[in-house]
Design an enzyme around this catalytic site. Structure first.
Site, short mmCIF file in Angstrom:
data_model
loop_
_atom_site.label_atom_id
_atom_site.label_comp_id
_atom_site.label_asym_id
_atom_site.label_seq_id
_atom_site.Cartn_x
_atom_site.Cartn_y
_atom_site.Cartn_z
N ASP A 295 34.95 51.59 19.24
CA ASP A 295 34.01 51.33 20.33
C ASP A 295 32.93 50.34 19.89
O ASP A 295 32.39 50.44 18.79
CB ASP A 295 33.35 52.67 20.71
N GLU A 337 37.48 47.27 20.77
CA GLU A 337 36.81 47.15 22.05
C GLU A 337 35.68 46.15 21.87
O GLU A 337 34.54 46.49 21.56
CB GLU A 337 36.25 48.49 22.54
C1 GLC Z 1 31.56 50.96 24.99
C2 GLC Z 1 32.02 51.88 26.09
C3 GLC Z 1 30.94 52.04 27.10
C4 GLC Z 1 29.72 52.55 26.43
C5 GLC Z 1 29.34 51.70 25.22
C6 GLC Z 1 28.37 52.42 24.35
O1 GLC Z 1 31.31 49.69 25.46
O2 GLC Z 1 33.20 51.40 26.65
O3 GLC Z 1 31.35 52.88 28.13
O4 GLC Z 1 28.67 52.54 27.34
O5 GLC Z 1 30.42 51.44 24.39
O6 GLC Z 1 29.04 53.42 23.60
C1 GLC Z 2 28.63 45.18 27.15
C2 GLC Z 2 29.21 45.30 25.82
C3 GLC Z 2 30.48 46.08 25.84
C4 GLC Z 2 30.32 47.36 26.64
C5 GLC Z 2 29.71 47.14 27.94
C6 GLC Z 2 29.40 48.44 28.60
O1 GLC Z 2 29.42 44.35 27.92
O2 GLC Z 2 29.47 44.02 25.27
O3 GLC Z 2 30.87 46.40 24.56
O4 GLC Z 2 31.57 47.90 26.90
O5 GLC Z 2 28.51 46.43 27.76
O6 GLC Z 2 28.96 48.18 29.86
#
Ligand code: GLC
Ligand code: GLC
Length: 686
Positions: A295, A337
């Site tokens: 993540d 991700e």
């Molecule tokens: C990732 C997840 C998102 C979350 C963020 C913080 O981007 O997909 O849902 O808010 O990480 O953990």
């Molecule tokens: C931003 C971050 C991504 C996360 C997202 C959550 O785009 O780059 O990692 O999933 O915020 O909304």
């Protein structure tokens, strides 16, 4: 001696010193089988130099480096010895067939356990529906212990060793992993390692003033350092709070919180943090997880004066985790991700870092093309950016639990005469339904009052026009919405990589605005596309072909089954082609002796393509669309209905071999007359 030689020498020396000490540690543990020792030694010798080099680079300057190294080694060994037998067997199978995840059999689904099935037990009862859809990969959204109320959907983790008790226990999860694996479904879980919740034991100890744990996070007594960092930081959640730091009145400190204020960023410059998280990772691996979704990878290393995203050390940390996984949990794959600039997205993808990755660029540009009706930016970007290193794959998705951000490259846009910032404004307006003629019903997410930036929330069906069509009762709009959905699915199912479905979207679930009355969710519009599954409703619509939801479902089930029969969709490159029509997106897949030419129309009107162009890409003279069963010949233009996608396979052609560069000459020329052949324009290969 070169640096590399020096590292090599030091790595060898360290292992020589550490190995006997490891033997002493585990000597008295009767249940360690000699075969397990041998396997450990073999893998360790294979990975050690690399792991050592990475850790030395990251932490070599700390006086207690050797201590952390030894503790890590012990943790890896302990975890390997404790690994359940079924997982060790899986390790052996995956090591023997490392390309398993590149098969066309792979189809992914993702869901929140509570919203989709209530509990783990409820999820187990849904196994038949997963099988029916053809899933082989199931991502369960974070289910570890997290704060009551607001927890960012579980992405604020309070313990990596205990589950949210409302969902079930670790033991139940481990049983489920084993059972699903027997049914051909790999379990995917998150590794939320950029931050913990402020209720995690480490954070609590830091709050209590324990210096060891204060060093796990970024705590500052005043604004001096935060202000300096913030000069170059991007705001990720600007509607939660401005900036990236949160004031904690109870401890009189500013805390680094990239996301929500209750998600505390970990300080990976501290080797103790790396070691602690490595142990949590190995624990999660041994539950039976086959794919670990890393993540928020972009954010894990901070460097003053930079955006603190995608720093070189972020890669080194992931690669070091990767080495540990190879040693102690070899079946484990990493999925990145990184929802960032496309150049940065690919930087995490390699057989030695993350073998698979979300493809946010394809996702965003499919929506972009749907809004504009044109494929120029999509085709141009994919041509430049779709190809990945051997041994890796994209995870292609239309919707996830997160928002849609317009992460295309500005220069790619300019190359196609598109003004990037104006275009992003247009796309936001379009998907918020504020643009005349828009069919979409999206909701803004994290609108930044200073920059005007925003992202979009909404379910697949609502963004593709089904919500509007149902509300207005307009039959024609309904038909177009259904076609858009099917066309988008046809692409992610055939373009190469693992298709991933946000469960609920398989039946065209609409936005659910009820989140706005839940105080724990109201300020996060992503909840609009995360509704509670309504199984009574689903029971009624799923098999009802008069319902648009039943139709979406039936079409998808059929497309997935079709995908699984096409070896051309398995591992190998995708060649993007010039269709000669700005509304048509086309590519050729070629693998295992099969060739497929996919053409998708992003237009609400009838479109034509010069069928002879197909020959140029070696598809042949006569071909069959696998989706409709219709046959076409190169004598007539290929006609595509509004939003139609065809999967064309050459009919009655000998199986083709050879590289893409040879295509176009490898079919038998007697199938065309000379006259016909001359008329065919030749394009440079793309
Ligand atoms: C990732 C997840 C998102 C979350 C963020 C913080 O981007 O997909 O849902 O808010 O990480 O953990
Ligand atoms: C931003 C971050 C991504 C996360 C997202 C959550 O785009 O780059 O990692 O999933 O915020 O909304």
């Amino acid at each position: 001696m070169t640096d590399a030689q020096q590292v090599q020498q030091q790595a060898a020396l360290s292992l020589e010193r550490l190995w006997p000490r490891l033997e002493i540690t585990f000597r008295d543990e009767a249940d360690v089988a000699p075969a397990d020792w041998r396997a450990l030694e073999m893998r360790l010798r294979h990975e050690w130099e690399r792991l050592f080099g990475l850790l030395l680079g990251l932490y070599g300057g700390h006086y207690d480096f050797f201590y952390h190294l030894e503790e890590l080694l012990r943790a890896a060994a302990r975890s390997w010895f404790a690994r359940p037998t079924w997982l060790k067997q899986l390790d052996a199978r995956r090591e023997a067939a490392p390309a398993w995840f590149q098969s066309q059999q792979m189809v992914g689904g993702m869901c929140y356990v509570d919203l989709f099935a209530g509990t783990l037990q409820g999820l187990r009862d849904r196994l038949p529906s997963f099988k029916k859809l053809g899933l082989t990969y199931l991502h369960l959204m974070p289910l570890f212990e997290s704060p009551e109320g607001k927890s960012d959907g579980g992405y604020a983790v309070s313990s990596y060793r205990r589950l949210n008790p409302k969902l079930g226990t670790i033991e139940e999860l481990a049983e489920l992993a084993c059972e699903f694996q027997e049914q051909g479904i790999s379990l995917v879980l998150d590794f939320v390692f950029n931050h913990t919740s402020d209720e995690h034991e480490w954070a609590r100890r830091a709050q209590a003033g324990d210096h060891e744990y204060e060093r796990f996070y970024f705590l500052f007594p005043d604004r001096r350092i935060p202000d300096t960092y913030e000069r170059t930081l991007r705001e990720i959640f600007p509607t939660v709070r401005r900036g990236s730091f949160s004031w904690r009145e109870d401890i009189h400190r500013w805390v680094w919180t990239t996301f929500n204020s209750f998600q505390w960023d970990l300080n990976y410059a501290n080797p103790a943090v790396f070691r602690a998280m490595a142990q949590e990772m190995l624990f999660i691996a041994n539950i039976g997880v086959e794919v670990l979704r890393l993540d928020a990878v972009a954010f894990i290393w901070k460097r003053m004066g930079t955006s603190c995203e995608n720093q070189p050390e972020a890669h080194q940390i992931i690669q070091a985790f990767h080495c540990l996984a190879r040693i102690a949990a070899p079946a484990l794959l990493f999925k990145s991700e990184a929802i960032v600039h496309p150049d940065d997205v690919v930087s995490y993808i390699s057989p030695r870092e993350c073998q698979i990755s979300y493809n946010p660029l394809l996702m965003a540009l499919l929506w972009e093309s749907l809004a504009t009706g044109e494929v120029k930016l999509l085709a141009h970007s994919m041509r430049r950016r779709f190809r990945l290193p051997q041994g890796t794959a994209w995870v292609n998705y239309l919707r996830s639990h997160d928002d849609i951000g317009w992460t295309f490259d500005d220069n790619d846009a300019r190359w196609k005469w598109i003004d990037p910032s104006g275009h992003r404004t247009f796309l936001n307006q379009f998907y918020m339904g504020r643009f005349p003629g828009s069919f979409a019903r999206g909701v803004p997410f994290q609108e930044n009052p200073d920059t005007g930036d925003a992202r979009i929330s909404g379910t697949l069906a609502s963004l593709a026009g089904l919500e509007l069509a149902i509300q207005s009762g307009d039959e024609q709009q309904m038909e177009l919405a259904m076609r858009r959905i099917q066309m988008l699915y046809s692409i992610i199912l055939s373009i190469g990589g693992i298709p991933l479905i946000y469960l609920g979207d398989e039946v065209g679930t609409l936005n659910d605005y009820a989140f706005a009355s839940d105080p724990d969710k109201a300020d996060d519009s992503r909840w609009v596309h995360r509704p509670q599954a309504d199984w009574a409703w689903r029971g009624k619509v799923e098999h009802d072909l008069n319902s648009p939801h039943g139709q979406v479902f039936a079409q998808l089930v059929r497309l997935i089954a079709l995908r699984k029969q096409q070896p051309a969709i398995s591992d190998s490159d995708t060649a993007f082609v010039e269709t000669g029509n700005g509304h048509l997106f086309g590519y050729v897949r070629h693998s295992a002796g099969q060739r497929l030419f996919v053409v998708a129309s992003f237009s609400p009107h009838l479109q034509e393509m010069d069928a002879n162009l197909l020959r140029v890409y070696g598809v042949g003279y006569r071909f069959t669309d696998l989706i409709t069963g219709q046959t076409h010949t190169a004598e007539q233009p290929l006609r595509l209905e509004p939003y139609q996608c065809v999967w064309l396979e050459p009919s009655s052609l000998p199986k083709v071999t050879g590289e893409p560069s040879e295509w176009g000459t490898s079919y038998p020329s007697e199938m065309l007359t000379e006259e016909q052949d001359r008329k065919i324009p030749r394009f440079p290969s793309v």
